[in-house]
Write a protein that holds these residues in place. Structure first.
Motif, PDB file in Angstrom:
ATOM      1  N   CYS A  16       0.970  -1.169  -0.086  1.00 20.78           N
ATOM      2  CA  CYS A  16       0.118   0.019   0.046  1.00 20.78           C
ATOM      3  C   CYS A  16       1.020   1.216   0.122  1.00 20.78           C
ATOM      4  CB  CYS A  16      -0.739  -0.004   1.270  1.00 20.78           C
ATOM      5  SG  CYS A  16      -2.157  -1.191   1.129  1.00 20.78           S
ATOM      6  N   LEU A  17       2.048   1.292   0.628  1.00 16.15           N
ATOM      7  CA  LEU A  17       2.917   2.524   0.552  1.00 16.15           C
ATOM      8  C   LEU A  17       3.746   2.580  -0.679  1.00 16.15           C
ATOM      9  CD1 LEU A  17       4.509   1.925   4.169  1.00 16.15           C
ATOM     10  CD2 LEU A  17       2.756   3.489   3.692  1.00 16.15           C
ATOM     11  N   GLU A  18       3.734   1.576  -1.471  1.00 11.99           N
ATOM     12  CA  GLU A  18       4.475   1.853  -2.697  1.00 11.99           C
ATOM     13  C   GLU A  18       3.421   2.662  -3.563  1.00 11.99           C
ATOM     14  OE1 GLU A  18       6.351  -1.525  -4.846  1.00 11.99           O
ATOM     15  OE2 GLU A  18       7.119  -2.288  -2.862  1.00 11.99           O
ATOM     16  N   SER A  19       4.174   3.276  -4.490  1.00  9.96           N
ATOM     17  CA  SER A  19       3.336   4.037  -5.624  1.00  9.96           C
ATOM     18  C   SER A  19       4.078   4.097  -6.747  1.00  9.96           C
ATOM     19  CB  SER A  19       2.911   5.626  -5.181  1.00  9.96           C
ATOM     20  OG  SER A  19       4.100   6.320  -5.373  1.00  9.96           O
ATOM     21  N   ASN A  20       3.392   4.232  -7.832  1.00  7.06           N
ATOM     22  CA  ASN A  20       3.977   4.168  -9.137  1.00  7.06           C
ATOM     23  C   ASN A  20       3.522   5.452  -9.777  1.00  7.06           C
ATOM     24  OD1 ASN A  20       4.960   3.530 -11.477  1.00  7.06           O
ATOM     25  ND2 ASN A  20       3.963   1.515 -11.852  1.00  7.06           N
ATOM     26  N   ASP A  21       4.365   6.325 -10.107  1.00  5.89           N
ATOM     27  CA  ASP A  21       3.994   7.497 -10.789  1.00  5.89           C
ATOM     28  C   ASP A  21       4.460   7.849 -12.069  1.00  5.89           C
ATOM     29  OD1 ASP A  21       2.825   8.559  -8.232  1.00  5.89           O
ATOM     30  OD2 ASP A  21       4.433   9.426  -7.568  1.00  5.89           O
TER      31      ASP A  21
END
Length: 149
Positions: A16-21
């Motif tokens: 949940c803390l990972e993001s893919n921008d």
């Protein structure tokens, strides 16, 4: 079992803390707009039937961003292809007479603004009035169109 639950919680929190921008760069260059100026209207004055009159050294100057490619046309035609005449319409009838534009130099369809951000187009104009021309005032328009390429 507690260990498995603890492991799942850490994995879930990590997921949940990972993001893919996705990142998109945006750039712009502000340049001088194109501006077209002529060196005066062409006024032949009173001209007799069956005569001709010439008027020399007319022109347009284009101003804009230095070194930019431009496309130039006169009455929607390439400068060098502009051997056609400009119709002058009679003030109160459908009659016409013509003015021929004579290029001073050869010009390409595409060109560049010079180191000062200018392009000069010079021409001569020739009016030939037929012997049977209807008397009265005649007028027409020469339109220079310029676009960036």
């Amino acid at each position: 079992m507690k260990f498995l639950f603890f492991f799942l919680m850490i994995s879930f929190n990590s997921f949940c803390l990972e993001s893919n921008d996705g990142k998109m760069n945006i750039t712009a260059k502000v340049i001088d707009p194109l501006r077209v100026v002529h060196n005066g209207d062409i006024e032949f004055g009173n001209v007799f039937r069956g005569s001709s009159n010439t008027s020399s050294r007319h022109g347009f100057t284009i101003y804009g961003e230095k070194g930019q490619n431009i496309k130039v046309s006169l009455n929607e035609k390439n400068l060098n292809a502009f051997s056609n005449s400009i119709p002058l319409k009679h003030e109160s009838s459908n009659n016409e007479i013509s003015v021929n534009v004579i290029n001073i130099s050869d010009y390409s369809e595409s060109t560049k603004l010079d180191k000062n951000g200018e392009f000069h187009y010079d021409f001569d104009a020739e009016l030939i009035v037929p012997k049977d021309a209807v008397l009265g005032k005649y007028s027409g328009t020469l339109i220079m169109n310029v676009t960036f390429q």
